[in-house]
Scaffold this motif. Structure first.
Motif, PDB file in Angstrom:
ATOM      1  N   UNK A 187       0.822  -1.207   0.000  1.00 45.91           N
ATOM      2  CA  UNK A 187       0.000   0.000   0.000  1.00 45.91           C
ATOM      3  C   UNK A 187       0.859   1.262   0.000  1.00 45.91           C
ATOM      4  N   UNK A 188       1.971   1.199   0.759  1.00 52.81           N
ATOM      5  CA  UNK A 188       2.894   2.331   0.760  1.00 52.81           C
ATOM      6  C   UNK A 188       3.448   2.551  -0.645  1.00 52.81           C
ATOM      7  N   UNK A 189       3.777   1.439  -1.331  1.00 50.73           N
ATOM      8  CA  UNK A 189       4.268   1.526  -2.707  1.00 50.73           C
ATOM      9  C   UNK A 189       3.207   2.145  -3.616  1.00 50.73           C
ATOM     10  N   UNK A 190       1.957   1.668  -3.465  1.00 52.57           N
ATOM     11  CA  UNK A 190       0.868   2.196  -4.298  1.00 52.57           C
ATOM     12  C   UNK A 190       0.701   3.698  -4.082  1.00 52.57           C
ATOM     13  N   UNK A 191       0.728   4.125  -2.828  1.00 53.56           N
ATOM     14  CA  UNK A 191       0.544   5.550  -2.545  1.00 53.56           C
ATOM     15  C   UNK A 191       1.705   6.388  -3.046  1.00 53.56           C
ATOM     16  N   UNK A 192       2.925   5.876  -2.885  1.00 53.52           N
ATOM     17  CA  UNK A 192       4.101   6.601  -3.362  1.00 53.52           C
ATOM     18  C   UNK A 192       4.043   6.737  -4.890  1.00 53.52           C
ATOM     19  N   UNK A 193       3.587   5.667  -5.536  1.00 52.12           N
ATOM     20  CA  UNK A 193       3.398   5.686  -6.985  1.00 52.12           C
ATOM     21  C   UNK A 193       2.385   6.750  -7.384  1.00 52.12           C
ATOM     22  N   UNK A 194       1.239   6.760  -6.685  1.00 53.57           N
ATOM     23  CA  UNK A 194       0.174   7.713  -6.993  1.00 53.57           C
ATOM     24  C   UNK A 194       0.670   9.142  -6.798  1.00 53.57           C
ATOM     25  N   UNK A 195       1.431   9.359  -5.729  1.00 53.49           N
ATOM     26  CA  UNK A 195       1.962  10.702  -5.461  1.00 53.49           C
ATOM     27  C   UNK A 195       2.911  11.129  -6.578  1.00 53.49           C
ATOM     28  N   UNK A 196       3.783  10.199  -6.987  1.00 53.97           N
ATOM     29  CA  UNK A 196       4.723  10.512  -8.063  1.00 53.97           C
ATOM     30  C   UNK A 196       3.976  10.873  -9.346  1.00 53.97           C
ATOM     31  N   UNK A 197       3.015  10.016  -9.703  1.00 55.80           N
ATOM     32  CA  UNK A 197       2.268  10.263 -10.942  1.00 55.80           C
ATOM     33  C   UNK A 197       1.506  11.583 -10.853  1.00 55.80           C
ATOM     34  N   UNK A 198       0.892  11.837  -9.710  1.00 56.87           N
ATOM     35  CA  UNK A 198       0.118  13.081  -9.541  1.00 56.87           C
ATOM     36  C   UNK A 198       1.032  14.291  -9.615  1.00 56.87           C
ATOM     37  N   UNK A 199       2.235  14.180  -9.050  1.00 60.85           N
ATOM     38  CA  UNK A 199       3.186  15.292  -9.084  1.00 60.85           C
ATOM     39  C   UNK A 199       3.584  15.609 -10.524  1.00 60.85           C
ATOM     40  N   UNK A 200       3.845  14.551 -11.297  1.00 61.99           N
ATOM     41  CA  UNK A 200       4.202  14.751 -12.708  1.00 61.99           C
ATOM     42  C   UNK A 200       3.054  15.446 -13.443  1.00 61.99           C
TER      43      UNK A 200
END
Lengths: 355, 238
Positions: free
Chosen positions: A89-102
């Motif tokens: 879940x931490x990986x999923x959220x970190x991924x989502x944050x990265x994608x959203x930041x881009x």
């Protein structure tokens, strides 16, 4: 006695020969799970005929179960290896944050050109999957090379990834500028896109498990890591690949979450980890490794989603619905585990009397 | 094998093994015999010394290296190291050789896998009705045949058997000895590690006695008999 040849002469193909049904044994618990799922569906259809079996409700359920389903597949792979991945879940959220930041960096301006938007979406997804890959690589390294027990290694990385996400966002939500909404909320015909991704992931992983050397090695190593080592299987590489695969699947789930709610927050869906583990166990994945199939995981996801939505509808007026939902999940899990235990004991008893 | 050394386990081991020969290694537990076998198989590689195969220096730093050099190893502890007890007989047989059973796309060729399994079950006379049954369902002797066939499928030139008939009943034992001799006759160099003196006498051409990590004595089975060998083994204890 005929002498033994180091190179056997091929056996006469017309002679009756022993049959190998499948390298992965079939499991009676999957049939049981299918029956349970159907019973749950029928029960709620009878209890709430106006709201439960409707197209709207089915679609809502399909959407909700997809992201947790993909996370459960990720956990299932690590469980087959004899380990676990708590950092999904931490990986999923970190991924989502990265994608959203881009997405925010590239397309926040209202007059962004369509070409830039397409490029941003591609880059955001690529960066997200990249993050998932790196998270999986970190887990795989700790488990395969540093030989840290998976439950501790991934507990550590779960905290680390959450920490990184918190520092990056200061705990606030990052928005996706609605660029991925189609992915989270759109559909191919009547089929919601997240459900489509979930099913494709399940089919691909299932194929990898049954038809590739990696899949075979994963099952063998999960059954007995000593014997697999002595058989020449490279345990380290199998573990590393398993955790990387888990990281990438978590990233896919993260991108779907971002698409669905158009926001990424590091503390989103904290109950997903335990829920995913529960789905795996319910789906017949042996927590000690080596046994279980993707069909079971998919059925368990469906069963739990039916149960949770159904209970919500039945107990709609009751403020204790959420409390009761967890209670029901717990009871279902324990019930299925007990059923599996007794049927296995029965089978062993039968096998020993046959001998 | 020249000056093979692994500190704490064995020192200065020198010996050669010819194709078609069966070499026995015996000694008390802790004499370094299993450590030597594991070093040859790359499990715990020797710290110094060289191994030559057919006159070419071979680098064996891992089990994968050993397999590449066509070395097979039947471990001492069949139940934990040799077999996947809960997995099918068929899966056990193809574990070490799956790479050769992939189709051109890199996926497992199920038909070829089934053929390979059927061939070995017939060749080694493994007694079972169905190869998808777990290996656990077999008797000790048949289990050992599964381990053997796993390695024979890899087409080895050197086969190391550590306690090949431990926990196997008497009838099966003779059959396994016959299998070992047949394999040597087909040119495989075989190392048998055992404390079973009649077994060593029945199968081996030569026997090495190990003591405290060193080779104490080389014997040919023609020079000695069971009586003399067991006296020697007893003397090692003191």
């Amino acid at each position: 006695m005929t002498t033994v040849q180091p190179h056997p002469t091929p056996t006469d193909s017309s002679a009756p020969r022993p049959r190998l049904d499948s390298l992965i044994p079939r499991d009676s618990s999957i049939l049981r799970l299918l029956v349970i799922t159907v019973v749950i569906f029928i029960a709620f259809t009878l209890a709430r005929p106006d709201t439960f079996p409707t197209m709207n409700n089915l679609e809502a359920m399909a959407r909700q179960m997809s992201e947790i389903g993909i996370l459960a597949i990720a956990v299932a792979l690590t469980m087959l290896s004899g380990g676990i991945d708590l950092s999904i879940n931490a990986t999923a959220n970190l991924t989502a944050i990265t994608a959203a930041t881009v997405l925010t960096a590239m397309t926040a301006a209202p007059d962004t050109a369509p070409g830039t938007i397409t490029l941003a979406i591609v880059l955001a997804i690529a960066a997200g999957v990249g993050v998932g890959f790196l998270c999986g690589l970190a887990n795989g390294f700790l488990v395969a090379y540093a030989k840290i027990p998976p439950i501790l290694a991934t507990l550590g990385t779960m905290t680390l990834f959450t920490g990184i996400g918190t520092v990056l966002t200061k705990g606030a939500a990052v928005f996706g500028q609605a660029r991925l909404s189609e992915l989270g909320n759109g559909g191919i015909g009547p089929l919601p896109i997240p459900l489509f991704i979930f099913l494709v992931a399940a089919v691909i992983i299932s194929f990898i498990l049954s038809r590739t050397k990696y899949g075979f090695d994963l099952y063998m190593m999960g059954t007995n890591p000593h014997a697999s080592r002595f058989s020449g299987i490279n345990n380290r590489s199998v573990l590393l690949r398993t955790y990387i695969l888990s990281g990438i699947l978590s990233a896919v789930a993260g991108i779907i979450i971002l698409g669905r709610i158009d926001a990424a927050r590091i503390d989103f869906g904290e109950s997903y980890v335990l829920l995913a583990i529960m789905i795996c166990v319910l789906g017949g994945i042996d927590p000690s490794g080596g046994f279980g199939r993707m069909t079971g995981v998919v059925l368990a996801v469906v069963a739990l989603q039916l149960l949770s939505t159904g209970l919500n509808q039945v107990l709609f007026e009751d403020s204790g619905a959420n409390f009761f939902r967890q209670f029901a999940w717990g009871v279902t899990l324990l019930l299925v585990l007990m059923l599996n235990y007794f049927s296995q004991r029965q089978r062993l008893k039968r096998a020993s009397t046959e001998k | 094998m020249k000056n093979l050394t692994l500190p704490g386990a064995f020192e200065d081991i020198n010996f050669s093994l010819h194709s078609g020969e069966i070499l026995g290694i015996t000694g008390l537990l802790g004499s370094g015999r299993t450590e030597l076998a594991k070093a040859l198989f790359g499990e715990t590689p020797a710290r110094s010394g060289t191994i030559e195969i057919k006159g070419q220096p071979a680098r064996i730093r891992s089990i994968q290296d050993a397999i590449r050099n066509r070395i097979g190893y039947v471990p001492e502890d069949r139940l934990t190291e040799g077999l996947f007890l809960q997995r099918s007989i068929g899966s056990n047989i193809v574990t070490s050789t799956l790479k050769s059973l992939l189709n051109s796309m890199g996926f497992i060729d199920t038909a070829q896998v089934n053929n390979r399994i059927a061939d070995w079950v017939n060749n080694l006379h493994i007694k079972t009705q169905n190869v998808s049954l777990p290996v656990r369902s077999l008797s000790g002797g048949n289990q050992q045949r599964v381990v053997l066939s796993k390695w024979l499928a890899a087409n080895p030139e050197i086969l190391i058997l550590n306690g090949p008939t431990v926990g196997v009943d008497v009838g099966s034992k003779d059959e396994l000895h016959q299998i070992i001799k047949d394999l040597a006759q087909h040119g495989i160099g075989i190392i048998v590690i055992s404390d079973d003196i009649p077994e060593l006498m029945a199968t081996c051409n030569r026997i090495m006695l190990m003591r405290r990590g060193r080779i104490d004595e080389h014997l040919t089975t023609r020079q000695t008999d069971e009586q003399a060998l067991s006296t020697k083994l007893r003397q090692l204890a003191v």
